[in-house]
Structures are given as structure tokens and as C-alpha cells.
Design an enzyme around this catalytic site. Sequence first.
Site, PDB file in Angstrom:
ATOM      1  N   MET A  89     -97.590  63.195  91.775  1.00 12.43           N
ATOM      2  CA  MET A  89     -96.490  64.312  92.081  1.00 12.43           C
ATOM      3  C   MET A  89     -95.793  62.950  91.991  1.00 12.43           C
ATOM      4  SD  MET A  89     -98.735  65.276  95.125  1.00 12.43           S
ATOM      5  CE  MET A  89    -100.011  64.441  94.803  1.00 12.43           C
ATOM      6  N   ASP A 133    -103.640  60.859  95.858  1.00 13.16           N
ATOM      7  CA  ASP A 133    -101.806  61.701  95.641  1.00 13.16           C
ATOM      8  C   ASP A 133    -101.077  60.318  95.556  1.00 13.16           C
ATOM      9  OD1 ASP A 133    -103.004  64.731  96.089  1.00 13.16           O
ATOM     10  OD2 ASP A 133    -103.581  63.888  97.948  1.00 13.16           O
ATOM     11  N   MET A 164    -102.815  73.675  92.846  1.00 14.51           N
ATOM     12  CA  MET A 164    -102.405  73.992  94.156  1.00 14.51           C
ATOM     13  C   MET A 164    -102.589  75.388  94.485  1.00 14.51           C
ATOM     14  SD  MET A 164    -101.833  69.997  93.697  1.00 14.51           S
ATOM     15  CE  MET A 164    -101.104  70.454  95.397  1.00 14.51           C
ATOM     16  N   SER A 174    -109.446  63.514 100.206  1.00 16.77           N
ATOM     17  CA  SER A 174    -108.240  63.005  99.756  1.00 16.77           C
ATOM     18  C   SER A 174    -107.744  62.077 100.362  1.00 16.77           C
ATOM     19  CB  SER A 174    -107.256  64.006  99.408  1.00 16.77           C
ATOM     20  OG  SER A 174    -105.628  63.345  99.284  1.00 16.77           O
ATOM     21  N   HIS A 178    -109.637  61.077  95.965  1.00 13.89           N
ATOM     22  CA  HIS A 178    -108.484  62.170  95.231  1.00 13.89           C
ATOM     23  C   HIS A 178    -107.811  60.833  95.469  1.00 13.89           C
ATOM     24  CE1 HIS A 178    -106.200  65.723  94.296  1.00 13.89           C
ATOM     25  NE2 HIS A 178    -105.605  65.181  95.060  1.00 13.89           N
ATOM     26  N   MET A 214     -96.914  60.013  95.473  1.00 13.47           N
ATOM     27  CA  MET A 214     -95.655  61.426  95.826  1.00 13.47           C
ATOM     28  C   MET A 214     -94.335  60.002  95.716  1.00 13.47           C
ATOM     29  SD  MET A 214     -96.940  63.172  98.919  1.00 13.47           S
ATOM     30  CE  MET A 214     -98.027  63.934  99.023  1.00 13.47           C
ATOM     31  N   ASP A 238    -106.544  72.068  95.094  1.00 15.92           N
ATOM     32  CA  ASP A 238    -105.999  71.593  96.053  1.00 15.92           C
ATOM     33  C   ASP A 238    -104.978  71.938  96.622  1.00 15.92           C
ATOM     34  OD1 ASP A 238    -104.542  68.881  96.864  1.00 15.92           O
ATOM     35  OD2 ASP A 238    -103.853  68.044  95.150  1.00 15.92           O
ATOM     36  N   HIS A 288    -104.069  61.529  91.589  1.00 13.50           N
ATOM     37  CA  HIS A 288    -102.476  63.118  90.977  1.00 13.50           C
ATOM     38  C   HIS A 288    -101.438  62.871  91.783  1.00 13.50           C
ATOM     39  CE1 HIS A 288    -101.273  66.675  93.579  1.00 13.50           C
ATOM     40  NE2 HIS A 288    -100.844  67.178  92.283  1.00 13.50           N
TER      41      HIS A 288
HETATM   42  C1  DX5 Z   1    -100.754  67.965  98.252  1.00 11.32           C
HETATM   43  C2  DX5 Z   1    -101.806  66.420  98.190  1.00 11.32           C
HETATM   44  C3  DX5 Z   1    -103.422  67.684  98.854  1.00 11.32           C
HETATM   45  C4  DX5 Z   1    -103.601  66.925 100.166  1.00 11.32           C
HETATM   46  C5  DX5 Z   1    -104.594  68.089 100.349  1.00 11.32           C
HETATM   47  O1  DX5 Z   1     -99.617  67.663  98.404  1.00 11.32           O
HETATM   48  O2  DX5 Z   1    -102.013  67.120  96.297  1.00 11.32           O
HETATM   49  O3  DX5 Z   1    -104.511  65.982  97.575  1.00 11.32           O
HETATM   50  O4  DX5 Z   1    -103.450  65.649 100.661  1.00 11.32           O
HETATM   51  O5  DX5 Z   1    -104.903  67.974 102.006  1.00 11.32           O
HETATM   52  P1  DX5 Z   1    -105.369  69.232 102.933  1.00 11.32           P
HETATM   53  O6  DX5 Z   1    -106.935  68.783 102.276  1.00 11.32           O
HETATM   54  O7  DX5 Z   1    -105.533  68.627 103.950  1.00 11.32           O
HETATM   55  O8  DX5 Z   1    -104.130  70.393 102.854  1.00 11.32           O
HETATM   56 ZN    ZN Z   2    -103.691  66.330  95.089  1.00 13.57          ZN
END
Ligand code: DX5
Ligand code: ZN
Length: 214
Positions: free
Chosen positions: A67, A34, A136, A7, A32, A36, A174, A65
Site C-alpha cells: 500500500m 501489509d 479490498m 495478516s 499476508h 504501508m 482483504d 500487499h
Molecule cells: C488493511 C490491510 C488488511 C488488514 C486486514 O489495509 O490490507 O490486510 O490487515 O485486517 P482485518 O482482517 O482486521 O480487517
Molecule cells: Zn492487506
Amino acid sequence: MKIIAPSVLSADFGHLADDLQMINRSEADWLHIDVMDGTFVPNISFGFPLMKPFKQYCSKPLDVHLMIVHPEKYVERFCDAGAWSVGFHLEAVEDPMPILEMIKAKGVRTCLTINPDVDVKRLVPYLDKVDMVLLMSVFAGFGGQKFIPETMDKIRFIKAEIDKRGLKTMIEIDGGVNTANAAELFAAGADALVAGSAVFGAENPEEAIRKMKK
Ligand code: DX5
Ligand code: ZN
């Protein structure tokens, strides 16, 4: 399949190209990403402007991904920005089907995601309609959280459903994934593991990725 998707949320954005070149050299399979929005999750990460350097400097498929609320407004732009897979949260939408169709129409792989407090059974009707489901294993919003152990049974449940129906749907996990729990997650039926802090926080990130794939 044993896929590792580091990620980029945990990368050093001051040296992003270096971190992406490390990913390129490594045995990582996907990057990956993320996204947000500060509304669906209590954190804001990044959006379209960074898709450009991700695409430019990373040779691995981009696993996006989302969010965010209203993913229907943005999935096509992420497809156009070079995503290989686009996933969004089932609990963020009323009906995921039209949004999945928008992604499919772009020739991009689809993924439906759920947070740990969403009943895993809610994914069952969609297993034959998506390329991947993402469970998740922490609450979406932040890297570096602790893996929620109840995820293990959810993986086994969803894997059994997929196998029972002879589907090819992939399972991605994840949150809180590391070199200590990766093997167990793959053994339970996960196909792809996302790892942020366990990769970018490691002394030797390439070695950490290699270990997780073993
Ligand atoms: C959390 C993200 C993850 C996050 C994982 O909201 O969707 O992808 O980056 O991070 P680690 O591996 O540090 O838990
Ligand atoms: Zn993620």
C-alpha cells in the site's frame, strides 16, 4: 480453492516468532504482509527489516500487499527479500504493466489490488496478465475495520469474467473477513481470504483459521 492468509499486521510484534510458529502449525496457507507508507494510506506499518524474520520464522508463502506510492521502486527488493507473491494498487500507478513485468522477471507471482472506491471494471483488462486480483473489502490502511457488503457483487462480477475467459486468475479478499462471512465469500467466488483481527484477536487463532476454511 479455500486459502486463508492471516495478516501479520495484527500479530504481537513483541512475540513475533511465537505468532509465526502458530501460523506454521495452523491450517493457514499464506502469510499476508501489509506494507504501508503513510502516503498512499494514512498509516505506516513496516518494511524490509521485518521481511527477514517473516522469511526466517514462517514456513508459509509470503503474500506481500504493498500500500505504497511508486511500487516500481520497491517491488524487486520485496521479491529478493523472499516474497512469494507481490501485489500493488492499480490506483497507485499510471501503468501497471511494467511493474508486473518486473515482478514476473523475478519469478514471483503478481497481484493487482483495488480499494473499494475504484471501479472493479478497471481490473478486467489485466485479468489475463496477473496471477491474482485483490479486492479490498475495507479501505486500505488499518486492520479491524468492518466488511463492506458491496464487495460481494464485485466478487461475483470478477469471478464471472475470469470463468467466461477460462482464466486461472485467483481472487483474494482483504478486510473485515471473519468466521461469520468466510463461507459466503468463498461461495461467491473468492479463492483467498485475508484475516487479521479475526485470527490474531481470536481466543484460539488456529481454531478461527480452521473455521474459516470450512
Ligand atoms: C488493511 C490491510 C488488511 C488488514 C486486514 O489495509 O490490507 O490486510 O490487515 O485486517 P482485518 O482482517 O482486521 O480487517
Ligand atoms: Zn492487506
